[in-house]
Design a protein around this motif. Sequence first.
Motif, mmCIF file in Angstrom:
data_model
loop_
_atom_site.group_PDB
_atom_site.id
_atom_site.type_symbol
_atom_site.label_atom_id
_atom_site.label_comp_id
_atom_site.label_asym_id
_atom_site.label_seq_id
_atom_site.Cartn_x
_atom_site.Cartn_y
_atom_site.Cartn_z
ATOM 1 N N ILE A 1 -2.793 8.341 -3.010
ATOM 2 C CA ILE A 1 -1.682 7.943 -3.669
ATOM 3 C C ILE A 1 -0.577 8.890 -3.136
ATOM 4 C CG2 ILE A 1 -0.762 7.528 -6.128
ATOM 5 C CD1 ILE A 1 -3.479 6.663 -6.805
ATOM 6 N N LYS B 1 8.398 5.229 1.041
ATOM 7 C CA LYS B 1 7.114 4.322 0.592
ATOM 8 C C LYS B 1 6.601 3.691 1.758
ATOM 9 C CE LYS B 1 9.258 3.246 -3.721
ATOM 10 N NZ LYS B 1 9.889 2.477 -4.704
ATOM 11 N N ASP C 1 -2.776 4.359 0.038
ATOM 12 C CA ASP C 1 -3.024 2.964 -0.394
ATOM 13 C C ASP C 1 -2.175 2.785 -1.531
ATOM 14 O OD1 ASP C 1 -5.907 2.278 0.537
ATOM 15 O OD2 ASP C 1 -5.897 4.379 0.392
ATOM 16 N N ASP C 2 -1.512 3.473 -2.128
ATOM 17 C CA ASP C 2 -0.450 3.280 -3.226
ATOM 18 C C ASP C 2 0.445 4.484 -3.394
ATOM 19 O OD1 ASP C 2 0.461 2.005 -5.220
ATOM 20 O OD2 ASP C 2 -0.964 2.228 -6.574
ATOM 21 N N TYR C 3 1.687 4.114 -3.947
ATOM 22 C CA TYR C 3 2.827 5.151 -4.117
ATOM 23 C C TYR C 3 3.186 4.975 -5.401
ATOM 24 C CZ TYR C 3 5.734 1.080 -3.389
ATOM 25 O OH TYR C 3 6.515 0.007 -3.301
ATOM 26 N N ARG D 1 -3.595 3.868 -12.107
ATOM 27 C CA ARG D 1 -3.377 3.638 -10.729
ATOM 28 C C ARG D 1 -4.539 4.337 -9.948
ATOM 29 N NH1 ARG D 1 1.502 2.400 -8.125
ATOM 30 N NH2 ARG D 1 2.887 1.563 -9.718
ATOM 31 N N GLN E 1 -7.775 2.509 -7.824
ATOM 32 C CA GLN E 1 -8.070 2.804 -6.676
ATOM 33 C C GLN E 1 -9.558 3.156 -6.504
ATOM 34 O OE1 GLN E 1 -6.400 2.525 -3.877
ATOM 35 N NE2 GLN E 1 -4.412 1.826 -4.778
ATOM 36 N N THR F 1 -7.841 -1.031 0.551
ATOM 37 C CA THR F 1 -6.929 -1.864 0.421
ATOM 38 C C THR F 1 -7.108 -2.934 1.419
ATOM 39 O OG1 THR F 1 -5.505 -0.399 -0.585
ATOM 40 C CG2 THR F 1 -4.259 -2.567 0.117
ATOM 41 N N TRP G 1 -4.589 -5.004 -7.170
ATOM 42 C CA TRP G 1 -4.545 -3.969 -8.143
ATOM 43 C C TRP G 1 -4.634 -4.233 -9.768
ATOM 44 C CZ3 TRP G 1 -1.914 -3.792 -3.297
ATOM 45 C CH2 TRP G 1 -2.002 -2.521 -2.920
ATOM 46 N N ASN H 1 8.989 -5.179 -3.419
ATOM 47 C CA ASN H 1 7.707 -4.144 -3.218
ATOM 48 C C ASN H 1 7.163 -4.678 -1.969
ATOM 49 O OD1 ASN H 1 5.081 -3.240 -3.105
ATOM 50 N ND2 ASN H 1 5.227 -3.156 -5.381
ATOM 51 N N THR I 1 4.573 -3.094 -0.348
ATOM 52 C CA THR I 1 3.194 -2.676 -0.407
ATOM 53 C C THR I 1 2.073 -3.555 0.650
ATOM 54 O OG1 THR I 1 3.222 -1.527 -2.256
ATOM 55 C CG2 THR I 1 1.107 -1.984 -1.399
#
Length: 233
Positions: free
Chosen positions: A77, A88, A97-99, A112, A116, A162, A188, A197, A199
């Motif tokens: 993250i 990002k 995998d995420d931010y 979060r 994960q 992910t 998620w 977004n 992602t």
Amino acid sequence: MSDKILIVDDEVEIADLIEVYLTNENFTVYKFYSAKEALECINTTVLDVAILDIMLPEIDGFTLCQKIRSKYTYPIIMLTAKDEEMDKITGLTLGADDYITKPFRPLELVARVKSQLRRYKKYNPAHSEDEETGTLTHSGLVMKLKTYECFLNEKPIILTPTEFSILRILLENKGQVISAEELFHRIWKDEYYSKSNNTITVHIRHLWEKMNDTLNKPKYIKTIWGVGYKIEG
């Protein structure tokens, strides 16, 4: 045994605050204020999640993300100091995998991390208690759900949790168009999605690269502009 979380952030107050919240959730926390300090821990400790600030002294979070991803598949993250889309996208492209953007609510970050971890444990055979034995196939692509392995023309593809989740959803729904929003919520299971977004888009690009696919003439994951993604049935 509690899950092990790495925190790397040079803002002492933020790193300490994250540590408090994660410790209260019974996680084991390894906290560092620089990437150089964290490297030994990364190389000697079996970790479950890494939380990396982008703006770090000497070695930045992007570089640290690359070093982790070159050896390990556990979730990463990224913490971004400002709401800049390029930060990002860069983090996701390098394997995050995420931010989450500063300032953030500590409970949101905890959520979060838990999200994960759920997917990582399901994806990683060493953690998994999943009894699924199915195999998904499509035109030389093989996904083994029990062992969380993926092969393309008999050659293994190394996927992050992910990426594995996205590809699995698309294979399980062959012939159907799945929107980026639906993919986001199914993976998620939270409400942090917005139309800006990127992602899912970045993770799809990663999948194209690993599968030697192309945007213009994709053999596997096709983009339906303005709607979503699909794998032909």
